[in-house]
Design an enzyme around this catalytic site. Structure first.
Site, PDB file in Angstrom:
ATOM      1  N   CYS A 136       0.669  -1.359  -0.246  1.00 22.42           N
ATOM      2  CA  CYS A 136      -0.010  -0.246  -0.376  1.00 22.42           C
ATOM      3  C   CYS A 136       0.784   1.319  -0.407  1.00 22.42           C
ATOM      4  O   CYS A 136       0.115   1.825  -0.966  1.00 22.42           O
ATOM      5  CB  CYS A 136      -1.450   0.036   1.431  1.00 22.42           C
ATOM      6  SG  CYS A 136      -0.218  -0.644   2.830  1.00 22.42           S
ATOM      7  N   HIS A 185      -2.479   6.578   3.992  1.00 19.80           N
ATOM      8  CA  HIS A 185      -0.532   6.409   4.367  1.00 19.80           C
ATOM      9  C   HIS A 185       0.030   7.366   3.242  1.00 19.80           C
ATOM     10  O   HIS A 185      -0.874   7.995   2.227  1.00 19.80           O
ATOM     11  CB  HIS A 185       0.404   5.374   3.001  1.00 19.80           C
ATOM     12  CG  HIS A 185      -0.668   3.622   4.125  1.00 19.80           C
ATOM     13  ND1 HIS A 185      -1.299   3.817   5.120  1.00 19.80           N
ATOM     14  CD2 HIS A 185      -0.001   2.700   4.326  1.00 19.80           C
ATOM     15  CE1 HIS A 185      -1.053   2.220   5.631  1.00 19.80           C
ATOM     16  NE2 HIS A 185      -0.333   1.584   5.305  1.00 19.80           N
TER      17      HIS A 185
HETATM   18  C1  11C Z   1       0.764  -1.783   6.275  1.00 20.61           C
HETATM   19  N1  11C Z   1       1.216  -2.118   4.475  1.00 20.61           N
HETATM   20  O1  11C Z   1       0.333  -0.928   6.265  1.00 20.61           O
HETATM   21  C2  11C Z   1       1.450  -3.105   5.067  1.00 20.61           C
HETATM   22  C3  11C Z   1      -0.661  -3.936   5.032  1.00 20.61           C
HETATM   23  O2  11C Z   1       2.367  -6.515   2.509  1.00 20.61           O
HETATM   24  O3  11C Z   1       0.266  -5.803   1.522  1.00 20.61           O
HETATM   25  C4  11C Z   1       0.294  -4.413   3.407  1.00 20.61           C
HETATM   26  C5  11C Z   1       0.991  -5.641   3.958  1.00 20.61           C
HETATM   27  C6  11C Z   1       1.877  -5.588   2.242  1.00 20.61           C
HETATM   28  O4  11C Z   1       0.838  -2.462   8.020  1.00 20.61           O
END
Ligand code: 11C
Length: 352
Positions: A129, A255
């Site tokens: 993400c 994010h």
């Molecule tokens: C998080 N990006 O914010 C991560 C979640 O590799 O798809 C997704 C983890 C991934 O914790």
């Protein structure tokens, strides 16, 4: 006939957003099957205006399915995506299980849609993400100026850790609400929040935690390595220099990434803004004098990457600094998966 779609992990944080998207995007699907773990089987979920039953994850559930989206943890994807393929489907996987596999394309439809056809394993991967929101904004700048290096700091929302992450933050906030002394004396927030840290290594309420993912060599976190490796693969730049620091912040969804990007040629901020104004999947929000910059509270529930705070580096005429925010459950997960699946649907429809 329109292709058949299955959504595995339909009741999770990403799966729920996927059902919303399938209800609001152009309808390119015939039958839609919702699949989830045993504890959700028998429930019903609204999808595309219909109440659909949640089915069990079995090999037979993939029979007759053209495209399967996987919104489940890495180990489940690793196990079940090949089974879906063996039953005749193409798998679009949102986990990290296949992203760095040479025989699995890592597709962002705004950047490398042609890679969808290059799928010897029948699997297409969806990026992490924080990579996704950032890369949609960086790719047009790369096309303009030729990217050499990225220095990144992420500000990641708790929903990146799933519904349990969201519940943990809300529980902590309600525990401490109204205590106006909190945060001013060391130790207080830890005591007030108590032992229930959910999926996080420290309290999320009134805090920032410079950690996301698991520990890797050299002290890097898995999230930091994903930003590096996935950016290289998506942009087709195997030698791109990338340093990232991933930080979890008390935001529910959205994010953000602070980006320092170094290019092969001199840059100018207005030229960068112009490139981003015309780029797909991007909204330019860059008027600090008017208080306009990208923020999760505005980006949540929207599709594009919000980009702003664009400045040419004071000390390097080849470098830009900027800030990007995107909805980690939409473009960061469900939306990008849906866009890839729609490319496949168009291929199936054209072939029939
Ligand atoms: C998080 N990006 O914010 C991560 C979640 O590799 O798809 C997704 C983890 C991934 O914790």
């Amino acid at each position: 006939t329109l292709p058949t779609l299955a959504v595995v992990g339909a009741t999770g944080a990403v799966g729920t957003v996927m059902c919303d998207l399938l209800s609001s995007r152009k309808n390119v699907w015939g039958e839609i099957r919702l699949i989830a773990s045993a504890r959700s089987v028998g429930q019903k979920r609204m999808c595309r205006g219909e109440e659909l039953p949640v089915q069990a994850l079995t090999a037979e559930a993939f029979d007759g399915v053209d495209v399967v989206m996987f919104d489940v943890p890495d180990e489940l994807s690793a196990q079940w995506a090949p089974i879906a393929v063996s039953r005749g489907a193409v798998a679009v996987d949102n986990s990290a299980a296949f992203r760095m596999d040479r025989d699995v394309p890592l597709v962002v439809p705004e950047i490398n849609p042609e890679q969808v056809r290059n799928r010897p394993k029948g699997i297409i991967a969806n990026a992490n993400c924080s990579t996704l929101s950032m890369i949609v904004a960086v790719a047009p700048l790369h096309r303009e100026y030729g990217l050499r290096e990225l220095v990144l700091a992420s500000y990641q929302a708790v929903s990146g850790a799933g519904q349990v992450g969201v519940d943990t933050l809300h529980d902590q906030l309600s525990k401490i609400a109204g205590d106006r002394v909190l945060g001013s004396r060391p130790g207080n927030v830890r005591q007030a929040v108590g032992d229930d840290l959910g999926p996080f290594p420290a309290p999320m309420a009134l805090n920032v935690v410079p950690w996301a993912g698991s520990l890797r060599d050299g002290g890097w976190s898995s999230e930091e390595l994903k930003l590096r490796n996935e950016s290289r693969k998506i942009l087709g730049l195997p030698d791109l220099k990338v340093s990232a620091t991933c930080v979890r912040v008390p935001v529910v969804t959205g994010h953000s990434v602070a980006v320092h990007a170094v290019f092969g040629t001199e840059v100018d901020a207005e030229g960068a803004r112009e490139a981003l104004r015309n780029a797909p999947g991007v909204i330019l929000v860059d008027d600090p004098a008017a208080g306009e910059f990208p923020m999760p509270i505005d980006a949540v529930g929207t599709d594009p990457s919000w980009v702003g705070r664009i400045r040419r580096s004071i000390d390097d005429p080849r470098a830009l600094d900027l800030f990007v925010t995107g909805d980690n459950l939409r473009k960061g997960a469900a939306l990008n998966t849906a866009q890839i699946a729609e490319l496949l649907a168009a291929e199936f429809i054209a072939a029939r």
